[in-house]
Scaffold this active site. Structure first.
Site, mmCIF file in Angstrom:
data_model
loop_
_atom_site.group_PDB
_atom_site.id
_atom_site.type_symbol
_atom_site.label_atom_id
_atom_site.label_comp_id
_atom_site.label_asym_id
_atom_site.label_seq_id
_atom_site.Cartn_x
_atom_site.Cartn_y
_atom_site.Cartn_z
ATOM 1 C CE LYS A 102 -4.442 1.021 0.274
ATOM 2 N NZ LYS A 102 -5.570 0.233 -0.236
HETATM 3 P P1 NAD Z 1 -13.020 8.116 -2.679
HETATM 4 O O1 NAD Z 1 -11.923 9.082 -2.431
HETATM 5 O O2 NAD Z 1 -13.558 7.925 -4.047
HETATM 6 O O3 NAD Z 1 -14.277 8.464 -1.735
HETATM 7 C C1 NAD Z 1 -14.171 8.634 -0.350
HETATM 8 C C2 NAD Z 1 -15.491 9.150 0.170
HETATM 9 O O4 NAD Z 1 -15.424 9.198 1.591
HETATM 10 C C3 NAD Z 1 -15.830 10.566 -0.293
HETATM 11 O O5 NAD Z 1 -17.220 10.651 -0.538
HETATM 12 C C4 NAD Z 1 -15.484 11.424 0.923
HETATM 13 O O6 NAD Z 1 -16.206 12.635 0.975
HETATM 14 C C5 NAD Z 1 -15.890 10.467 2.009
HETATM 15 N N1 NAD Z 1 -15.343 10.801 3.329
HETATM 16 C C6 NAD Z 1 -14.093 11.222 3.646
HETATM 17 N N2 NAD Z 1 -14.024 11.467 4.965
HETATM 18 C C7 NAD Z 1 -15.237 11.190 5.473
HETATM 19 C C8 NAD Z 1 -15.806 11.236 6.764
HETATM 20 N N3 NAD Z 1 -15.085 11.648 7.808
HETATM 21 N N4 NAD Z 1 -17.107 10.870 6.927
HETATM 22 C C9 NAD Z 1 -17.846 10.463 5.879
HETATM 23 N N5 NAD Z 1 -17.362 10.386 4.626
HETATM 24 C C10 NAD Z 1 -16.079 10.745 4.440
HETATM 25 O O7 NAD Z 1 -12.496 6.738 -2.052
HETATM 26 P P2 NAD Z 1 -12.961 5.264 -2.420
HETATM 27 O O8 NAD Z 1 -12.090 4.765 -3.502
HETATM 28 O O9 NAD Z 1 -14.440 5.230 -2.558
HETATM 29 O O10 NAD Z 1 -12.521 4.473 -1.104
HETATM 30 C C11 NAD Z 1 -13.342 4.442 0.055
HETATM 31 C C12 NAD Z 1 -12.855 3.350 0.992
HETATM 32 O O11 NAD Z 1 -12.899 2.105 0.313
HETATM 33 C C13 NAD Z 1 -11.420 3.498 1.484
HETATM 34 O O12 NAD Z 1 -11.314 2.985 2.793
HETATM 35 C C14 NAD Z 1 -10.643 2.616 0.536
HETATM 36 O O13 NAD Z 1 -9.430 2.171 1.103
HETATM 37 C C15 NAD Z 1 -11.627 1.482 0.358
HETATM 38 N N6 NAD Z 1 -11.425 0.703 -0.864
HETATM 39 C C16 NAD Z 1 -11.446 1.305 -2.085
HETATM 40 C C17 NAD Z 1 -11.272 0.521 -3.225
HETATM 41 C C18 NAD Z 1 -11.364 1.112 -4.608
HETATM 42 O O14 NAD Z 1 -11.292 0.333 -5.563
HETATM 43 N N7 NAD Z 1 -11.553 2.394 -4.768
HETATM 44 C C19 NAD Z 1 -11.052 -0.853 -3.093
HETATM 45 C C20 NAD Z 1 -11.054 -1.428 -1.829
HETATM 46 C C21 NAD Z 1 -11.254 -0.638 -0.706
#
Ligand code: NAD
Length: 409
Positions: A102
């Site tokens: 990561k």
């Molecule tokens: P992203 O940046 O597209 O979206 C993140 C979202 O979380 C945004 O809407 C943001 O406003 C919101 N956010 C941030 N702080 C917040 C808070 N304090 N309270 C509520 N909402 C909040 O990110 P993503 O790619 O959707 O990833 C989200 C989660 O999923 C992360 O933990 C990431 O590690 C995990 N994840 C993502 C993927 C992927 O393919 N994108 C895969 C596996 C896991």
């Protein structure tokens, strides 16, 4: 609780079941390589700024290391190490031929212009290019990064090593990205939920949902649940939360969020405080934003029957006991959000083959992989009569330890 502490607790619980000695545990927990780099940036106005970037390569016993890169102000050594460790277990649960890694830069990407974001990304790859590669370590997107960022990474890497699309995944389609990658994590989450619900003779449409985070994972999850007849009652993002007692119009909300950059001000809903989203009166809670949001202190407020962990590490290890005493079933992150890395794997396979699949094939293969991982997970949970998180860790650690021994020292 520190993120590494939380993940280590989960690890040790499973390692005890597997009867692993201290030496084996130390071998499995110690990262293969940790890199911390300085990323200087000349801002558009000519001023200078310096950011710190990280890449932690946790384990490569089962194959090249794989994991996202996060741009977030809180990205730091502890968080990135915990997430890298989680990737090792996640790829093993999903049965992908990868280890775990990561990375991240401690930066708020919303404070940078597009040109600044591109320059910062290129500097990061200039510092990292020697220790990543399609057979070494393959970054992908995560919070705060996007297909465009992955495209810049591939381009910067090419300056040193020639065009090698398999060095990163989550790229734009034109640069060798895979159809279906954008929706993959949300799709995988919903497919995983279907497996869980089916065991109880229920379906997605039977339940109400609240989602924390409305980015890539939250938005796609909402859309796919809505398509299957499930009702999304509340969502939150960094600006706060909104709810509608009749269910949110997900299509309109996605459109609104794309136009306005956040859910704030969506007209067909009532605003409320983001922190209260966890306590919404719904059947299913989906954390899809940050890690460490469900703690021993707030777990008792959760009223949902199921938690589907879209985010990485949303539940601290000592909150699990509270949830389990309340009868909450948790679909753990290292199974629930494997959709993204699974389609990243398909992308890497397509890059190697130089042959690109239709989206139907990607989605069909994803379904097959999730269902297979679920069967393995369910069988392990039944064998040990334990919760799904413990079962997922046992399944993963067993596979990684086996590969470690088979490779020898
Ligand atoms: P992203 O940046 O597209 O979206 C993140 C979202 O979380 C945004 O809407 C943001 O406003 C919101 N956010 C941030 N702080 C917040 C808070 N304090 N309270 C509520 N909402 C909040 O990110 P993503 O790619 O959707 O990833 C989200 C989660 O999923 C992360 O933990 C990431 O590690 C995990 N994840 C993502 C993927 C992927 O393919 N994108 C895969 C596996 C896991």
């Amino acid at each position: 609780m520190k993120a590494t502490e939380s993940i280590a607790r989960n690890f040790h619980r499973a390692a005890s079941i597997l009867d692993l000695n201290d030496a084996a545990r130390q071998r499995l927990l110690t990262p293969y390589r940790e890199v911390k780099v300085e990323c200087p940036l000349v801002r558009d106005d000519g001023s200078a700024a310096t950011y710190v970037g990280y890449r932690v390569q946790h384990d490569n016993a089962r194959g090249p290391m794989k994991g996202g890169i996060r741009y977030h102000p809180h990205a730091g050594e502890d968080e990135v190490t915990a997430l890298a460790t989680a990737m090792t277990w996640k790829t093993a649960v999903a049965g992908l031929p990868y280890g775990g890694a990561k990375g991240g830069i401690a930066v708020d990407p919303s404070t940078l212009s597009i040109a600044e974001l591109e320059r910062l990304t290129r500097v990061f790859i200039q510092r990292l290019h020697d220790v990543i590669g399609p057979n070494i370590d393959i970054p992908g997107p995560d919070m705060g990064t996007s297909a465009a960022v992955m495209g810049w990474m591939a381009d910067e890497y090419a300056k040193y090593h020639g065009w090698t699309p398999g060095v990163v995944t989550g790229k734009p389609i034109e640069l060798g990205g895979s159809a279906g990658r954008q929706s993959a994590t949300g799709r995988g989450l919903v497919l995983g939920a279907e497996c869980l619900f089916e065991d109880e003779h229920r379906m997605v449409a039977d339940f109400t949902y609240a989602i924390q985070g409305f980015g890539n994972v939250g938005m796609w999850t909402a859309r796919l649940i809505h398509e299957r007849g499930g009702r999304i009652m509340a969502v939150s993002d960094v600006t706060g939360a909104i709810r509608n007692p009749h269910g949110l119009d997900v299509g309109a909300l996605i459109e609104y969020t794309r136009r306005n950059g956040s859910i704030q001000g969506f007209p067909e809903a009532d605003p409320f405080t983001g922190a209260d989203l966890l306590a919404e009166s719904v059947d299913v809670l989906i954390p899809a934003a940050l890690g460490g949001v469900i703690t021993r202190e707030n777990a008792h407020r959760i009223r949902a029957r199921y938690i589907l962990e879209g985010a990485n590490g949303p539940t601290e290890a000592d909150a699990d006991e509270v949830l389990s005493s309340q009868g909450v079933v948790v679909l753990p992150d290292i199974f629930a959000n494997v959709g993204g890395v699974t389609v990243s794997y398909f992308e890497w396979v397509q890059n190697h083959q130089n042959y690109y699949w239709e989206e139907d094939r990607v989605n069909g293969e994803l379904k097959r992989f999730i269902q297979r991982a679920w069967r393995d997970l369910r069988a392990t949970a039944n064998e040990l009569a334990c919760d799904l998180r413990t079962a997922a860790y046992v399944l993963a650690i067993r596979r990684v330890w086996q590969a470690t021994q088979q490779r020898g020292s």
